[in-house]
Scaffold this active site. Structure first.
Site, PDB file in Angstrom:
ATOM      1  N   PRO A 147      -6.457   7.749   1.073  1.00 38.06           N
ATOM      2  CA  PRO A 147      -5.430   8.044   0.072  1.00 38.06           C
ATOM      3  C   PRO A 147      -5.000   6.762  -0.640  1.00 38.06           C
ATOM      4  O   PRO A 147      -4.942   5.691  -0.023  1.00 38.06           O
ATOM      5  CB  PRO A 147      -4.267   8.611   0.900  1.00 38.06           C
ATOM      6  CG  PRO A 147      -4.826   8.893   2.238  1.00 38.06           C
ATOM      7  CD  PRO A 147      -5.993   7.997   2.435  1.00 38.06           C
ATOM      8  N   LYS A 148      -4.730   6.882  -1.932  1.00 33.46           N
ATOM      9  CA  LYS A 148      -4.229   5.733  -2.698  1.00 33.46           C
ATOM     10  C   LYS A 148      -2.721   5.839  -2.810  1.00 33.46           C
ATOM     11  O   LYS A 148      -2.195   6.721  -3.483  1.00 33.46           O
ATOM     12  CB  LYS A 148      -4.856   5.677  -4.090  1.00 33.46           C
ATOM     13  CG  LYS A 148      -4.456   4.395  -4.821  1.00 33.46           C
ATOM     14  CD  LYS A 148      -4.997   4.335  -6.205  1.00 33.46           C
ATOM     15  CE  LYS A 148      -4.667   2.962  -6.816  1.00 33.46           C
ATOM     16  NZ  LYS A 148      -3.239   2.605  -6.682  1.00 33.46           N
ATOM     17  N   PHE A 149      -2.023   4.931  -2.144  1.00 33.30           N
ATOM     18  CA  PHE A 149      -0.567   4.956  -2.128  1.00 33.30           C
ATOM     19  C   PHE A 149       0.006   4.361  -3.418  1.00 33.30           C
ATOM     20  O   PHE A 149      -0.598   3.480  -4.033  1.00 33.30           O
ATOM     21  CB  PHE A 149      -0.033   4.189  -0.917  1.00 33.30           C
ATOM     22  CG  PHE A 149      -0.160   4.950   0.370  1.00 33.30           C
ATOM     23  CD1 PHE A 149       0.938   5.563   0.937  1.00 33.30           C
ATOM     24  CD2 PHE A 149      -1.388   5.071   1.010  1.00 33.30           C
ATOM     25  CE1 PHE A 149       0.827   6.275   2.131  1.00 33.30           C
ATOM     26  CE2 PHE A 149      -1.516   5.780   2.191  1.00 33.30           C
ATOM     27  CZ  PHE A 149      -0.409   6.387   2.750  1.00 33.30           C
TER      28      PHE A 149
END
Length: 301
Positions: free
Chosen positions: A22-24
């Site tokens: 996931p890209k925070f």
């Protein structure tokens, strides 16, 4: 420390040997644990240790000679909040101590570049990932490894369901890949929307506009500054500004800047208002970071 970068893609890559994270929605941060202390470095190279005393204190548990790459985030009401990360990053040293208690930061680590003085950047991602998990899981929050999967179907589920938590999208890496410092060796798939926005102003001069000030049709109608315009769009906007009603007047399109807008990473920026507004087609991420990208002016309306 030069960090790895990612190239934007529009579809989810699917192939054997890929990992998905996931890209925070936060600030890129390199954590350096030296023999003496901890140094926190932003992507730009700026040292921001004083702004995040809570993360610096947690990082002192790491072995000397450890370097981590990741994202600093602030959770609020069940989702990451980029505006709160900005607030933390911009705080003075005195204010940072107060904010560390009221708005505690978390560190979503996605790579280990050095461990106990050993440079790991030439090792494959799969090995670095295993070392990262072994290093951080015993410590616990606020230093945590980002989730990872090699299952593209699970990654697709993450992509569809995690935006409610403030997740921007996915980062895709090869399992056999060394750390691509300074290169766009990773791939990123962001949630984006193409839509029409009201152009209520612009930064720069009437002959050389730099960016547009936009109000999107969703959200709280807070004006946003676009990413820098391409040369072709600059010329198109300059021509539109010259033809706008009141362009030569003191309160028209080419009048003196009399308003300011908050731009991501720049603070308060002066701009020249447009009345009536123009319309532009923009591509905008689901989060407020990065800034909207102007695709074209809508002269067909």
């Amino acid at each position: 420390m030069t960090v790895a970068l990612a190239e934007a893609v529009t579809t989810l890559p699917r192939a054997p040997g890929l990992a998905y994270e996931p890209k925070f929605d936060g600030h890129r941060l390199v954590v350096v644990r030296t023999v003496e202390d901890v140094v926190l470095q932003a992507r730009s190279g700026r040292i921001v240790t004083a702004a995040f005393p809570d993360l610096a204190a947690a990082a002192r548990q790491l072995p000397a000679g450890t370097v981590l790459d990741g994202e600093v985030v602030v959770w609020h009401e069940g989702r990451t909040d980029f505006a709160l990360v900005q607030r933390r990053a911009a705080a003075t040293a005195a204010r940072a101590a107060v904010l560390a208690r009221s708005l505690p930061a978390s560190y979503a680590a996605f790579d280990v570049l050095e461990l106990a003085g050993l440079d790991l950047r030439a090792r494959p991602y799969e090995r670095r990932r295993a070392l990262l998990v072994d290093l951080l899981l015993p410590l616990g929050p606020p230093l945590q490894p980002v989730p990872m999967t090699t299952d593209p179907e699970l990654a697709a589920t993450w992509y569809e369901t995690l935006p409610a938590s403030g997740i921007e999208g996915l980062v895709v890496k090869r399992l056999d890949q060394p750390y691509p410092a300074g290169r766009r060796g990773w791939r990123k798939l962001r949630h984006t929307n193409v839509r029409d926005a009201a152009v209520v102003g612009y930064t720069g001069s009437p002959r050389r506009p730099v960016a547009l000030v936009l109000v999107l049709p969703v959200g709280d109608e807070t004006p946003l500054v676009s990413s820098p315009l391409t040369p072709a769009l600059r010329a198109e906007v300059a021509a539109a500004v010259a033809q706008a009603p009141g362009a030569s007047g003191p309160s028209g399109a080419s009048g003196a800047t009399g308003a300011t807008v908050t731009a991501i990473g720049l603070g308060e920026v002066p701009f020249r208002p447009l009345d009536p507004p123009l319309t532009a087609e923009v591509r905008h991420a689901s989060a407020r970071h990065p800034p909207p990208e102007v695709l074209r002016l809508r002269t067909d309306l």
